[in-house]
Write an enzyme that holds these catalytic residues in place. Structure first.
Site, PDB file in Angstrom:
ATOM      1  N   ASP B 248      15.464   9.488  66.893  1.00 15.25           N
ATOM      2  CA  ASP B 248      16.726  10.406  67.063  1.00 15.25           C
ATOM      3  C   ASP B 248      16.773  11.695  67.738  1.00 15.25           C
ATOM      4  O   ASP B 248      15.742  12.301  67.317  1.00 15.25           O
ATOM      5  CB  ASP B 248      17.263  10.440  65.423  1.00 15.25           C
ATOM      6  CG  ASP B 248      18.851  10.573  65.417  1.00 15.25           C
ATOM      7  OD1 ASP B 248      19.530   9.604  65.831  1.00 15.25           O
ATOM      8  OD2 ASP B 248      19.067  11.835  65.137  1.00 15.25           O
ATOM      9  N   GLU B 290      16.815   7.549  71.223  1.00 14.68           N
ATOM     10  CA  GLU B 290      18.069   7.885  70.824  1.00 14.68           C
ATOM     11  C   GLU B 290      18.396   8.665  72.025  1.00 14.68           C
ATOM     12  O   GLU B 290      18.340  10.081  71.720  1.00 14.68           O
ATOM     13  CB  GLU B 290      18.630   8.000  69.476  1.00 14.68           C
ATOM     14  CG  GLU B 290      20.198   8.111  69.240  1.00 14.68           C
ATOM     15  CD  GLU B 290      20.845   9.393  69.359  1.00 14.68           C
ATOM     16  OE1 GLU B 290      21.905   9.367  68.803  1.00 14.68           O
ATOM     17  OE2 GLU B 290      19.800  10.352  69.383  1.00 14.68           O
TER      18      GLU B 290
END
Lengths: 473, 609
Positions: B248, B290
């Site tokens: 992330d 991501e």
């Protein structure tokens, strides 16, 4: 008249003379059946061969480049044909391509025969000269040869052949002396690196009598593209079928983003043409001539089409107002016949096609400098057509639908002008007198065309004239 | 070891972990926090070896909280998810993607991790996760989860130790500064809630750096101890058997004065180090980046194409999703064709992840000015498209529960380039509950049956974390797995069938994408071409009618002259491809999948049968 080239056996040349004579004799019957033939309004009184060139196409086949003069009373126009013949096979072409000879071999118009048309591309790629026919790539163009070609089915006045999804060769059917305007403008735009054209890649040229003539133009083909008419009518279809009653800008099929970018593209091309070929200021005489031409057309058409009568005074006034437009009025090279069918949406953006100008205009008319507002007017008319085409044949009592069509056209015409103004730095709507006159002139032309060819469609230009007259008063 | 006073102990901000192993449960004499080790737990058996499994996998994003409740407390948990693996195997899912299930104060949906080595207590324990892995792997299903490298929750014992003891082992774990002037060129991402990327910490008397919320301090990747500590966290889960991570917020790891502090070379350098560690110690596990950015920028996260990619194995293709919606709204293939034409080729050993719905939505902040202009003009001003950007909706309500469109969208998801990611519940056409607000609208309980609580939990209905959908159209009495499994015409059975068809043809997963264009802008037609290991060309042809009206299309299939299109769901043979354009007609929102088969002798085929 030239016949077989020296490299071929002498006995063949006699055969070809006979063959060409026979073909010319068969053409008065055959030509009017071809979509691209522009002289359907009059009977053909004679067809005379002007030049025949035997193109190299392999054994047992004949590929003959033929130029004929078609005589229709006092009108004489040259046309280009590709003639094919095979000794032992039936070609894979439609029956309508076959030219029945009184007493001779089975010949056919060969633009649909991929086995023969592939040679045209190879000749261009190889910079070949066959007799007086010059096949040449544009400077710097690297062409792949050996691709097979298929004609596209939608073309009106010329014949275009697509090679392997990469190139498109446009064969001009009715020939005009001098280098073809389409090729001239494409070359000029290429020179200034216009982003909104399909690059010219090659040409086929030769002589017609004393003058040079362009037989064909090879361009980059855009397999990923869809034309503007289809794009716009997709949006109209969505809008007209929507039950919500929402305005066009609130619906999924909204076209205004595309219309805006299209306006930008057209303005870019006008700027490119101005850079490449210059601009000048039109003088009062020219404006007066323009008025005369528009008023003359109006009177001609009004004499034939009674539905136009009620608008004649208003239209005449709109046209005459052009004479009083204060200078400067800029004139420059323009597209000349711009409409949604002449633009292509590619993955990289909009392209403009076919810079030949109006098919019905004379070569002298087509090559005169004109106002870019003519092109803008052409596009605006086209948005009206796109909006209203679904109403055709539906009867004229559905006011809701007619109003919705109007709303779509207004929304997208405005977006187009916004895009154009963004690039041009001047909003075409600010030149209201000229723009309105050009739009109305175009609509009068459409009235004549629809009256003669598609009476169902007459309501489209007539309703536009009605609207423009109301808005203007 | 020493025991500190409770409210200054580094683990004092962790909730519910008193009786479970957790970071900072004790402290070494030098101040080092004791952390749970993988060897303290059982390890799961691995799924069958297949180094490039992720290129062909069908992913399924599932929220642990929302899927199945095993202990009747009203909240889904890891054991409940493990109990439903038979269903997921039946559906054809190859890999589960779990958003974070770590210990967290849940101020950012679990992306605010307070202990990387502990499970959020309401979801279960590390042992429960190993159980899930074991059960999944035995069915050939892999499991990946999110890992936030960039920052932690301020409740993380590292941060507590760092703020209390600037000279201790964690003193340099975060980005501290005496003032808030550094890195002023970095934009503020959450402009609605944050006014600065710096926040003053009264405990330490300094400012700390945070690219996201002020309760999520950024880790200091300049510190080698941080880089190693994060590698150790990867090793912890990989040792237990996890199959990979969705990393992330990767663009933000490093800061550098005079830059926007995004996508810096040193960030890529660290990702290469992470990747090298995986390749060396855990081959076959994957990293998914991501990076909510334009494809041309995202490809940087695949790494060096010369070696097949040496950073992340996968990255999400974010802009494709809204383009699919736009294309169908516009009845025009251009939005999709354009974005795929702008997508650069990716290294051999990598794959896109594509999705129609997940909990991440498109934001327009990431795109170039031109693209933003385009997206606003084409997309954001359309009231229905706006809804797609802002409020999170599920697929079925977005498509007005139109079965034809649901099938068309799913068919495109399963055939466009990239590994498809399904969002839990979309396979049965679940609805959403916009009254629950932005975040929770699409996080309602999975609808298993018409029973109480949609079969999700046996708890008192009042205890369920969010009420299941109960409206007449999408409510669990109408839409649930049980009834759809029993109906051969259901969306669920249709989806399962399409997944199975996709798996029969590796060209869907790994084939080259060739956009066929064509003169009808409402029809999106493309080929997926793969040269199989036996040297044969496997060609799949996908034709999608983006319009609600029937459409004809003429396709240029000249490359495949002589082949025969065989429709893939029913094996019906269509007329052979000739030299001329191939004519097809499609019903409104219809689509076809064909294999372009070598034409064999039909008579012989029949006599053999």
């Amino acid at each position: 008249m030239s016949t077989a080239p020296g490299s071929h056996r002498a006995s063949e040349s006699q055969t070809h003379d006979d063959l060409v004579t026979q073909i010319a004799a068969a053409l008065p019957e055959w030509l009017p059946t071809q979509r691209w033939f522009g002289g359907k309004d009059r009977a053909i009184t004679a067809v005379r061969p002007l030049a025949a060139t035997d193109l190299p196409a392999g054994d047992d086949v004949l590929l003959l480049h033929l130029v004929v003069e078609v005589e229709q009373g006092d009108r004489r126009e040259p046309y280009q044909l590709l003639i094919g013949h095979r000794d032992d096979q039936v070609p894979d072409v439609p029956a309508s391509a076959s030219i029945p000879l009184a007493d001779g071999p089975a010949v056919y118009e060969a633009s649909g025969d991929a086995d023969l048309t592939c040679h045209l591309l190879d000749l261009v790629a190889g910079s070949a000269t066959v007799d007086g026919l010059r096949f040449a790539p544009e400077p710097g163009a690297e062409l792949e040869s050996g691709l097979r070609g298929h004609p596209i089915s939608t073309e009106q006045s010329n014949t275009s052949i697509v090679y392997g999804g990469q190139y498109i060769l446009k064969l001009f059917r009715k020939l005009t002396p001098g280098t073809n305007k389409d090729l001239v403008l494409h070359r000029a735009l290429r020179e200034v690196q216009s982003e909104h054209i399909a690059d010219p890649l090659g040409s086929i040229s030769g002589e017609l009598g004393e003058e040079s003539v362009t037989f064909g133009m090879l361009q980059r083909f855009m397999p990923d593209a869809a034309d503007g008419w289809v794009m716009a009518t997709t949006s109209v279809r969505d809008y007209m079928a929507d039950p919500s009653g929402l305005p066009p800008e609130d619906l999924g099929g909204d076209f205004s983003g595309e219309a805006y970018r299209l306006g930008r593209a057209v303005a870019d091309v006008h700027a490119d043409l101005a850079q490449a070929l210059g601009t000048r200021e039109a003088d009062a005489d020219e404006l007066a001539e323009t008025v005369t031409a528009m008023v003359d057309r109006l009177e001609r058409v009004a004499a034939d089409v009674p539905e136009l009568a009620q608008h004649v005074d208003g239209l005449g006034a709109a046209f005459r107002a052009v004479a009083d437009v204060p200078p400067p009025v800029t004139a420059q090279s323009v597209h000349g016949d711009l409409h949604l069918g002449q633009v292509l949406r590619t993955l990289q953006g909009w392209l403009l096609l076919d810079f030949e100008g109006e098919p019905a205009a004379s070569a002298a008319e087509r090559s005169t400098l004109r106002s870019p507002l003519r092109d803008v007017a052409g596009m605006l008319r086209s948005f009206d057509y796109a909006a209203q085409q679904l109403l055709v044949g539906q009867g004229d009592d559905d006011h809701d639908q007619a109003e919705r069509a109007d709303a779509w056209a207004r929304h997208n015409r405005a977006a187009f002008c916004d895009g154009y103004a963004k690039v041009a730095g001047r909003d075409p709507r600010d030149d209201a007198v000229l723009l309105r006159a050009f739009e109305l002139d175009k609509a009068v032309y459409e009235v004549a065309y629809e009256h003669a060819n598609r009476p169902d469609w007459l309501l489209v230009p007539l309703s536009s004239i009605r609207r423009l007259m109301t808005e203007g008063s | 070891m020493t025991t500190q006073h409770e409210d200054t102990a580094p683990d004092h901000a962790l909730e519910g972990l008193e009786d479970t192993p957790h970071t900072g449960e004790s402290v070494e004499a030098d101040g080092t926090l004791v952390e749970p080790q993988a060897d303290d737990f059982a390890h799961a058996e691995q799924a069958p070896s297949d180094p490039e499994w992720f290129k062909r996998a069908v992913f399924y994003e599932v929220l642990v909280r929302a899927f199945a409740d095993s202990d009747g407390d009203g909240t889904g948990d890891l054991r409940g998810l493990a109990d439903k693996l038979d269903y997921l195997e039946w559906l054809g899912v190859d890999c589960l993607w779990l958003p974070p299930f770590y210990a967290s104060p849940l101020r950012d949906g679990g992306y605010d991790i307070s202990d990387f080595r502990a499970v959020l207590p309401e979801f279960g324990t590390v042992d429960d996760f190993v159980h899930l892995l074991e059960e999944a792997h035995s069915r050939g299903i892999r499991v990946i989860t999110d890992l936030v490298l960039n920052h932690t929750s301020d409740a993380h014992p590292w941060f507590q130790a760092s703020r209390q003891d600037p000279d201790g082992p964690y003193g340099d774990f975060y980005v501290w500064s005496d003032d808030d002037s550094a890195y002023s060129d970095a934009r503020i991402i959450f402009v609605d809630t944050e006014s600065s990327n710096w926040t003053y910490d009264p405990v330490r008397g300094q400012f700390f750096w945070h690219r996201f919320f002020s309760h999520q301090p950024d880790l200091n990747f300049e510190n080698p101890a941080v880089r190693e500590a994060m590698l150790d966290i990867l090793r912890f889960w990989l040792d237990l058997g996890i199959d990979g991570f969705r990393l992330d917020a990767v663009p933000y790891l490093f800061e550098e004065e005079g830059t926007n502090c995004e996508n810096l070379p040193r960030t890529h350098e660290y990702l290469r180090e992470v990747r090298a560690t995986i390749d060396r110690e855990f081959p076959g596990r994957v990293l998914l980046a991501e990076a909510n950015q334009w494809p041309a920028d995202v490809v940087e996260y695949f790494g060096d194409p010369a070696v097949g990619g040496d950073e992340c194995h996968m990255a999400f293709h974010f802009p494709l999703m809204p383009r699919i919606f736009m294309a169908v709204r516009r009845e025009s293939r251009f939005p999709i064709s354009e974005i795929l034409a702008q997508t650069p080729p990716i290294p051999d050993g990598t794959q896109w992840g594509i999705f129609l719905r997940n909990h991440d939505e498109l934001t327009l902040e990431m795109v170039t000015d031109d693209e933003r202009d385009y997206m606003y003009r084409e997309y954001a001003k359309d009231p229905r498209m706006k809804a797609n950007i802002g409020i999170r909706r599920r697929l079925a309500p977005l498509l007005e529960n139109d079965r034809n469109q649901l099938e068309l969208f799913t068919a495109m998801l399963l055939s466009l380039p990239g590994s498809p990611v399904l969002y839990y519940g979309d396979e049965i056409g679940m609805g959403d509950n916009i009254w629950l607000g932005d975040r929770d609208a699409v996080r309602t309980p999975m609808q298993w049956s018409p029973d109480r609580n949609a079969g999700f939990s046996r708890s008192d209905p009042g205890r369920v974390y969010l009420p299941p959908i109960m409206d007449p159209t999408y409510g669990y009495e109408a839409i649930n797995v049980e009834s759809q499994q029993g109906s051969s015409a259901s969306l669920l059975n249709w989806t399962r069938r399409m997944i199975a068809v996709r798996k029969e043809h590796p060209a869907f997963a790994e084939g080259e994408f060739v956009d066929l264009g064509g003169s009808n802008p409402s029809v999106l037609a493309y080929e997926r071409r793969l040269v199989r290991e036996d040297g044969e060309l496997d060609v799949v042809l996908c034709v999608n009618n983006l319009s609600r009206f029937p459409q004809p299309v003429e396709l240029n299939l000249a490359d495949h002259e002589g082949r025969t299109p065989v429709e893939l769901t029913g094996r019906v043979r269509f007329p052979r491809v000739g030299e001329l354009p191939y004519l097809l007609t499609l019903p409104g929102h219809g689509f076809y999948w064909f294999q372009l088969a070598e034409t064999d002798d039909e008579g012989e085929r029949r006599s053999m049968a």
